[in-house]
Design a protein around this motif. Structure first.
Motif, short mmCIF file in Angstrom:
data_model
loop_
_atom_site.label_atom_id
_atom_site.label_comp_id
_atom_site.label_asym_id
_atom_site.label_seq_id
_atom_site.Cartn_x
_atom_site.Cartn_y
_atom_site.Cartn_z
N ALA A 17 -68.17 -60.24 37.39
CA ALA A 17 -69.47 -59.56 37.42
C ALA A 17 -70.63 -60.52 37.22
O ALA A 17 -71.71 -60.33 37.79
CB ALA A 17 -69.52 -58.46 36.37
N ASP A 18 -70.44 -61.55 36.41
CA ASP A 18 -71.53 -62.50 36.18
C ASP A 18 -70.95 -63.81 35.67
O ASP A 18 -69.73 -63.99 35.62
CB ASP A 18 -72.59 -61.94 35.22
CG ASP A 18 -72.03 -61.63 33.84
OD1 ASP A 18 -70.85 -61.91 33.58
OD2 ASP A 18 -72.79 -61.09 33.01
N GLY A 19 -71.82 -64.74 35.30
CA GLY A 19 -71.40 -65.99 34.72
C GLY A 19 -70.50 -66.82 35.62
O GLY A 19 -70.71 -66.91 36.83
N ILE A 20 -69.49 -67.42 35.01
CA ILE A 20 -68.58 -68.31 35.75
C ILE A 20 -67.85 -67.55 36.84
O ILE A 20 -67.66 -68.06 37.95
CB ILE A 20 -67.59 -68.97 34.77
CG1 ILE A 20 -68.33 -69.96 33.85
CG2 ILE A 20 -66.47 -69.68 35.53
CD1 ILE A 20 -67.50 -70.48 32.70
N GLY A 21 -67.44 -66.33 36.56
CA GLY A 21 -66.71 -65.55 37.57
C GLY A 21 -67.54 -65.27 38.81
O GLY A 21 -67.07 -65.43 39.93
N ALA A 22 -68.79 -64.86 38.61
CA ALA A 22 -69.67 -64.58 39.75
C ALA A 22 -69.97 -65.85 40.53
O ALA A 22 -69.98 -65.84 41.77
CB ALA A 22 -70.96 -63.93 39.26
N ALA A 23 -70.21 -66.94 39.82
CA ALA A 23 -70.50 -68.21 40.49
C ALA A 23 -69.31 -68.68 41.30
O ALA A 23 -69.44 -69.20 42.41
CB ALA A 23 -70.90 -69.27 39.47
N THR A 24 -68.11 -68.49 40.74
CA THR A 24 -66.89 -68.89 41.46
C THR A 24 -66.70 -68.03 42.69
O THR A 24 -66.38 -68.55 43.78
CB THR A 24 -65.68 -68.74 40.52
OG1 THR A 24 -65.85 -69.59 39.38
CG2 THR A 24 -64.39 -69.12 41.24
N ALA A 25 -66.89 -66.73 42.55
CA ALA A 25 -66.76 -65.84 43.71
C ALA A 25 -67.73 -66.24 44.81
O ALA A 25 -67.38 -66.25 46.00
CB ALA A 25 -67.01 -64.39 43.27
N ARG A 26 -68.94 -66.61 44.43
CA ARG A 26 -69.95 -67.01 45.41
C ARG A 26 -69.53 -68.29 46.14
O ARG A 26 -69.63 -68.37 47.37
CB ARG A 26 -71.29 -67.20 44.70
CG ARG A 26 -72.47 -67.37 45.63
CD ARG A 26 -73.77 -67.38 44.84
NE ARG A 26 -73.95 -66.15 44.08
CZ ARG A 26 -73.90 -66.06 42.75
NH1 ARG A 26 -73.69 -67.14 42.01
NH2 ARG A 26 -74.07 -64.90 42.15
N LEU A 27 -69.06 -69.28 45.40
CA LEU A 27 -68.64 -70.54 46.01
C LEU A 27 -67.46 -70.33 46.96
O LEU A 27 -67.42 -70.92 48.05
CB LEU A 27 -68.26 -71.55 44.93
CG LEU A 27 -69.41 -72.24 44.20
CD1 LEU A 27 -68.91 -72.96 42.96
CD2 LEU A 27 -70.10 -73.22 45.14
#
Length: 259
Positions: A17-27
């Motif tokens: 939903a946010d943080g490292i997980g969201a950034a990873t999903a985006r990459l």
């Protein structure tokens, strides 16, 4: 940067939903992966997934509690039905808990370990048949610098993250014959919502941040996308000979001798 082995691969990211997980999903989405984000925060997760879709990515958000086996099983079945067989897994969901060893209850202990450690195993368990059938399958567990070095007041977070690194090594050996690589990244201070909220609670937020930055050899803390970059690398074919490893992403903090 192109990362071979990610295009069209179905990748599950927990705590997306946010943080490292969201950034990873985006990459991962930017590199052509078909991303399934899991999180207990359905509203924030949907906002993250909507951004990915608006950018042209194939993305799915599924509300799931990684501590609950039925929830994990049903969520991964939904991923499989909507996106196809799972080819990679990022176990990022976690909670940062602060307890005193003499006052913590058994229920609080079980709750913390259910998310930070058991959840990674449950997600792997219910993705394993797909991962075994995939070509070049990979798992990345998001541990923490606290698995190796910690501070007072971080019990039982450090214990759970140490367990996650041990789980990573053991599963890397157990699953190597299936062609599945299992690695961990260990972030240090990272500019997530939780860190920003912690800074805001300090009497002097600017002074607190300056103190944090002063102990980092790089003079700054990581951005979520920098941790995500390490995760994406380990998932990719560029890391095809790496398994059972723990990669620190901590601005050099873990290399520093105190004093």
């Amino acid at each position: 940067m192109s990362l071979p082995g990610l295009r069209d691969r179905v990748v599950v990211v927990t705590g997306a939903a946010d943080g490292i997980g969201a950034a990873t999903a985006r990459l991962l989405a930017e590199r052509g992966a078909r991303v399934a984000g899991l999180d207990v925060d359905a509203a924030r997760l949907e906002a993250t997934v909507a951004q990915l879709r608006d950018a042209g990515a194939t993305a799915l958000g599924v509300r799931a509690d990684v501590a609950d086996e039925g929830s994990v099983r049903d969520a991964l079945a939904r991923v499989r039905a909507d996106l196809g067989p799972i080819g990679a897994l990022v176990n990022n969901a976690g909670v940062n808990t602060y307890f005193d060893a003499g006052r913590m209850t058994v229920e609080e202990w079980d709750g913390a370990f259910a998310v930070d450690l058991r959840g990674a195993w449950l997600c792997l368990k219910h993705a394993l048949a797909d991962l075994r059938a995939a070509d070049g399958a990979s798992v990345v567990n998001v541990a923490s610098l606290h698995a190796r070095l910690t501070t007072a007041g971080m019990f039982p977070y450090a214990a759970a993250k140490s367990g996650l690194v041990g789980l990573t090594r053991s599963l890397a050996l157990d699953l190597a014959s299936d062609g599945i690589r299992v690695n961990a990244v260990s972030p240090g201070w990272t500019r997530t919502r939780l860190v920003e909220e912690w800074l805001a609670r300090q009497d002097d937020a600017a002074a607190a941040e300056a103190e944090v930055l002063s102990v980092h050899p790089l003079g700054r803390i990581a951005e979520p996308a920098e941790v995500g970059g390490a995760i994406a690398f380990l998932l990719s074919d560029l890391a095809s000979a790496i398994t059972g490893a723990e990669l620190p992403v901590d601005g050099g903090l873990g290399a520093r001798f105190a004093g």
